[in-house]
Design an enzyme around this catalytic site. Structure first.
Site, mmCIF file in Angstrom:
data_model
loop_
_atom_site.group_PDB
_atom_site.id
_atom_site.type_symbol
_atom_site.label_atom_id
_atom_site.label_comp_id
_atom_site.label_asym_id
_atom_site.label_seq_id
_atom_site.Cartn_x
_atom_site.Cartn_y
_atom_site.Cartn_z
ATOM 1 N N GLU A 29 63.023 43.704 41.783
ATOM 2 C CA GLU A 29 62.771 42.450 41.070
ATOM 3 C C GLU A 29 61.625 41.738 41.783
ATOM 4 O O GLU A 29 61.606 41.666 43.011
ATOM 5 C CB GLU A 29 64.012 41.546 41.064
ATOM 6 C CG GLU A 29 65.163 42.135 40.273
ATOM 7 C CD GLU A 29 66.434 41.289 40.304
ATOM 8 O OE1 GLU A 29 66.343 40.059 40.489
ATOM 9 O OE2 GLU A 29 67.513 41.876 40.145
ATOM 10 N N GLU B 165 73.443 43.435 43.483
ATOM 11 C CA GLU B 165 73.997 42.302 44.220
ATOM 12 C C GLU B 165 75.509 42.374 44.371
ATOM 13 O O GLU B 165 76.237 41.491 43.937
ATOM 14 C CB GLU B 165 73.548 40.996 43.558
ATOM 15 C CG GLU B 165 72.046 40.846 43.701
ATOM 16 C CD GLU B 165 71.476 39.537 43.185
ATOM 17 O OE1 GLU B 165 71.918 39.068 42.143
ATOM 18 O OE2 GLU B 165 70.560 38.999 43.843
HETATM 19 C C1 GAL Z 1 68.367 38.160 41.238
HETATM 20 C C2 GAL Z 1 69.369 38.853 40.351
HETATM 21 C C3 GAL Z 1 69.042 38.741 38.900
HETATM 22 C C4 GAL Z 1 68.675 37.327 38.561
HETATM 23 C C5 GAL Z 1 67.534 36.894 39.396
HETATM 24 C C6 GAL Z 1 67.137 35.462 39.188
HETATM 25 O O1 GAL Z 1 68.920 37.831 42.433
HETATM 26 O O2 GAL Z 1 69.495 40.204 40.683
HETATM 27 O O3 GAL Z 1 70.139 39.172 38.168
HETATM 28 O O4 GAL Z 1 69.753 36.513 38.824
HETATM 29 O O5 GAL Z 1 67.898 36.956 40.751
HETATM 30 O O6 GAL Z 1 66.832 35.175 37.890
#
Ligand code: GAL
Length: 986
Positions: free
Chosen positions: A477, A408
């Site tokens: 993620e 990010e």
């Molecule tokens: C993503 C980020 C993570 C965490 C997650 C939400 O956007 O990369 O570090 O913030 O969202 O828990």
């Protein structure tokens, strides 16, 4: 300002070029321990002359190094996800910049060689100036990266004075905006290393594997005179730059074969462990050793509830063992290189690793990315420096299969340059970075929180962007594990299995980052954002892991283990089908054990002879010879480890499946016939006594109860509170948390009691017509509840069921149904059919932020009993879900920390037809349409019986209904767009 180095966007200075992390037979000395420490509110306020021998630090306090000062009584931790906790004016930072001075006086151990030496810091957050014996060594930046300084010429046998001035904020803070606690200090090891003249400065091992020939190619890159020996492979004194071909076993996460060897010179020997594997992208697939791999991964931060990111080694090991035991096969080191020890463990036990650089500038997103360092040439060197230190430190780990540029940080020339450097330096591993949405400088297409429909589109290669279409796809993620959830994991797995280039993903995230605290009464709980008085914070968004802060697995980890089990066991026409979903290995390391249960009681067991099943293949084997069952007969087959693996013992369950063999016998005879009797304000029917005015059950066989009535509320989960239009907000607006029950009629009949009510929220026009129809025989009281929505219901329902309360003494719980853990409509793969016993207290899942939890699904019957054996029994027709708690849903809803939940005098039961699914709307898609619960016509039938001591002994296990185990009500609904915004409301 005197400390302008703090705000210099350039990398630190004075340190040695980055190199591989290794230990050797050269002398070394850990400087971990108790240091002198003084915290000043700003660099200007910090004392002068701390580097001088004569400086008097006797008035200072002490600090354990490695460690964060905020977790040792100096300053406070602070949590933000995206926002910088200071004005954004890169590279400048607040002048109120807490500055921690650390001093250590040490003697060299006896026999310390008079040779060059290096002082290594494995991690200092965020920027430090270092002096040894009065000489300035330089400045470190890059909190989760090593810095080494040449110090041999400065060492003396006694009373060396090491002084380190650490600043909480620095230019580096702009590049370290990861979603985690802001915690400062020397939080990883500090080591003094003797560096023998003519020793091994650095080395690079290349260990490729050709899956066609079965040969490995081994070579060494190092300075002249450095040699490699691997006795096991007959390699002796191999000089750098001379590749040899050898017959080897390859390394994989499933079979992590390591060859032990030594990189050596006359002056130094470095033990090494070599894993042969080749990572390529071919035909749009990411392959290791010629095979497509599927990442069943997690994102791992380093965190401990007392030590923060100063994670003692035993917890890194605990993480790896827990991961392996729960079928995790991959880790993204979000969002920085981990302590090097973790990578050794990944090599040893077998985990595919995406090693991520220490880089995130997410807070610039709030400014529309204006001023983002990723595209600002002033920061170019800092970006390269961070990536170089990542790659050079970790290059020799076979477990690392991808490099990640960071997280990010949007996009820009500095990232593109970093990618180019990385690819040139290490062509053997592809480059990952999610923020390069167009995939201009990365080798894999990576996304976060794409919903199922989008993954399906990507799977179908339905993407106008040609470059993206051609690349392997992964979710760096997904399945945000905040609070109760994630729901919908199974449906992601199905997509990964449908589309070869959808190569899996990494659940966000491994661990809840709660910090341990005690309340006034001394009870421990876990704190989150805002608990330390932060002005800007993101609350419990840091509590989103598969394991709780103390590393006890949350139900989500069990669900992960089941959904991603590498072997699948199910029914086939032949008997039992065993399917191998490993990427590489066969099934020979497994033994298949079966048990046969009659109404949840084991009546036979044995081992199933299963010939080897190769990766990607299935085999059918006949059912074992089974005895007859008087009730519901269920065969459970478990694939267990045959031998110790280093991460689990023989007998560890890797996978399991259940096959229904015999349906349950005759239906329960209905409880009818008992007359309704009237008696001073009460109505009596069989074992039940009812309030004559309200028609509510008040006693059951002498036990006082608050009788069942319709209830729709659940304490919202983090996912219910997520998205742009949170479900929980809609539920509250619809008044579902404060329904009123208007009794329209208490209709006493000869041998039945019918109570007609309308259940509705205040101030609104819709409601639920609810008819309670009671009948009884001598011992049992049967209730049929018929529900019919009236008017227009504006939203989904949290639950559809009944609530009641029974005496608090009924703390023992036994049920035949799905268990042992909690289960929800879209997260219930881990629950198997069986008979389980527990206690009301143990049924609770202690989510750090209290919320709906503990639902047990598909109970055929449930007993709640006191220590003496008295209690109640509830039977379903055919099944029901339940929760049992010592507090109400409202108490759960109001609580903010686990210690807010105070046991009351009653056990509160929810007896449900259905609950709304969980989804992952706290960050990602909401509940899939098929798991959404809508107001609908439905009915639920339950039978209640008191258990007395004699009754307990008398109770037969009733034969169950042969009908299917689906509920009377159906859960249906329409689709709703699922936002991926990571927002949720309180
Ligand atoms: C993503 C980020 C993570 C965490 C997650 C939400 O956007 O990369 O570090 O913030 O969202 O828990």
């Amino acid at each position: 300002m005197s400390s302008s180095y703090v705000e210099d966007p350039a990398p630190g200075h004075g340190s040695l070029p980055p190199r591989a992390a290794f230990s050797s037979d050269a002398r070394s000395m850990s400087l971990a321990g108790t240091w002198r420490f003084n915290l000043s509110p700003s660099p200007e306020a910090a004392p002068e002359g701390i580097a001088r021998d004569a400086f008097d630090d006797s008035t200072w306090g002490t600090l354990t190094v490695p460690g964060h000062w905020q977790l040792q009584g100096h300053g406070k931790p602070a949590y933000t996800n995206v926002h910088y906790p200071f004005p954004v004016q890169p590279p400048l930072v607040p002048s109120d910049n807490p500055t921690g001075d650390h001093r250590l006086t040490f003697d060299l151990p006896a026999g310390w060689p008079d040779e060059p030496a290096v002082l290594r810091f494995d991690g200092v957050d965020s920027c430090a100036k270092v002096w040894l014996n009065g000489e300035e060594l330089g400045v470190t930046r890059g909190s989760r990266l090593p810095s080494e300084f040449a110090v041999g010429h400065l060492l003396r046998p006694r009373a060396n004075v090491l002084a380190v001035r650490v600043h909480q904020w620095s230019s580096g803070s702009y590049l370290e905006d990861q979603d985690m606690w802001w915690l400062s200090g020397i939080f990883r090891e500090v080591t003094l290393l003797s560096r023998p003249v003519g020793g091994v400065e650095d080395y690079r091992l290349h260990a490729d594997y050709d899956h066609v020939s079965g040969l490995g190619t081994l070579s060494l890159t190092a300075a002249e005179g450095v040699l490699l020996s691997v006795p096991e492979l007959g390699v002796e004194d191999l000089p750098a730059g001379r590749p040899v071909e050898l017959a080897v076993e390859p390394w994989s996460a499933e079979s992590p074969r390591l060859y032990h060897g030594e990189v050596h010179t006359a002056a130094e020997r470095v033990p090494v462990r070599i894993g042969f594997r080749t990572v390529v992208i071919e035909d749009g697939l990411l392959k290791v050793n010629g095979r497509r791999v599927l990442f069943r991964g997690v994102n791992r931060h380093e965190h401990h509830p007392r030590f923060g990111r100063a994670l003692p080694r035993e917890f890194a090991l605990a993480d790896v063992l827990l991961m392996k035991r729960h079928n995790v096969n991959a880790v993204r080191t979000s969002h920085y290189p981990p302590d090097p020890y973790f990578l050794q463990l990944c090599d040893t036990h077998g985990l595919w690793v995406i090693d991520e650089c220490d880089l995130e500038t997410h807070g610039f997103g709030d400014l529309g990315w204006a001023g983002n360092p990723s595209d600002d040439p002033r920061w170019g060197e800092a970006y390269l420096d961070r990536m170089r230190r990542t790659v050079e430190r970790d290059k020799n780990h076979p477990s690392i299969v991808l490099w990640s540029l960071g997280n990010e940080a949007h996009t820009g020339r500095n990232l593109a340059a970093t990618a180019a450097w990385t690819r040139e330096r290490d062509p053997s591993r592809p480059v990952h970075y999610e923020g390069d949405f167009e995939c201009e400088y990365v080798d894999v297409y990576s996304r976060m929180y794409a919903d199922h429909a989008e993954v399906d589109r990507i799977g179908r290669r339905d993407d106008p962007n040609e470059r993206r279409r051609s690349l392997p796809f992964l979710l760096c993620e997904f399945a945000h594990a905040m609070g109760n959830g994630p729901g919908g994991l199974l449906e992601y797995r199905e997509l990964f299995e449908r589309y070869p280039h959808a190569q899996g993903g990494f659940v966000w995230e491994w661990l809840d980052h709660g910090l341990a605290r005690r309340d006034a009464a001394g009870r421990e709980y876990f704190a989150y954002g805002g608990d330390f008085g932060e002005q800007i914070h993101d609350g419990n968004f840091v509590i989103d892991g598969l394991v709780h802060p103390d590393r006890t697995p949350s139900p989500a980890l069990a669900e992960f283990a089941k959904v991603f089990e590498p072997v699948r066991i199910g029914a086939s026409a032949e008997g039992v089908r065993i399917s191998n979903h490993y990427d590489v290995v066969g099934s020979s390391h497994l033994v298949f054990r079966w048990t046969f249960e009659d109404d949840g009681v084991e009546v036979a067991a044995g081992e199933l002879a299963v010939p080897e099943v190769h990766s990607g293949q299935s085999r059918d084997v006949p059912l074992p010879r089974l005895p007859g069952a008087s009730g519901e007969g269920v065969l459970t087959v478990r694939a267990v480890l045959a031998a110790d693996t280093g991460w689990a013992s023989p007998g560890h369950v890797v996978a399991w499946g259940q096959l229904p063999v015999t349906p349950a016998a005759d239906p329960v005879p209905a409880a009818v016939g008992a007359p309704l009797l009237r008696e001073r304000g009460l109505l009596r029917l069989g074992p039940g006594a009812f309030d004559a005015a309200t028609g509510r059950l008040v006693a059951l066989g002498g036990h006082r109860v608050e009788g069942p009535r319709l209830d729709l509320w659940r304490a919202p989960t983090d996912n219910d509170r997520g998205s742009d239009d949170p479900e929980a907000t809609q539920w509250r607006a619809a008044g579902l948390h404060r329904l009123q029950h208007r009794v329209a009629e208490v209709d006493g009949q000869a041998s039945a009691l019918v109570v007609r009510t309308r259940v509705a929220p205040p101030g609104l026009g819709f409601g639920m017509l609810t008819e309670y129809h009671w009948t009884a025989d001598g011992d049992r009281l049967r209730l049929r509840v018929d529900l019919e929505p009236a008017g227009e219901w504006p939203c989904t329902l949290p639950r559809l069921g009944l609530r009641m309360a029974v005496p608090g003494g009924f703390g023992g719980v036994e049920w035949f149904g799905a268990g042992p853990g909690e289960a929800y409509a879209d997260s219930r793969q881990a629950a198997r059919t069986g008979r389980f016993s527990s206690t009301v207290d143990a049924l609770q899942t202690p989510y750090v932020y209290p919320q709906e939890n503990g639902n047990r699904a598909d109970a055929r019957w449930l007993r709640l009993t006191s220590a003496g054996g008295a209690g109640i029994r509830i039977e379903g027709e055919p099944v029901f879900d339940f929760t049992a708690r010592r507090w109400t849903s409202e108490d759960l809803d109001a609580a903010r920390h686990t210690v807010d939940l105070v046991p009351g005098e009653l056990v509160h039961l929810n007896l449900d037809l259905a609950q709304h699914g969980l989804g992952t709307a706290s960050c990602g898609p909401g509940v899939l349409p098929r798991y959404r619960l809508h107001a609908q016509k439905a009915s639920l039938t339950l039978t209640f019986s008191p258990i007395t001591l004699e009754g307990a002994a008398r109770w037969p296990v009733r034969p169950r209904s042969a009908s299917s185990r689906t509920r009377t009500g159906t859960v249906s609904g329409t689709s709703r767009s699922s936002g991926s915004a990571c927002a949720w409301s309180a």
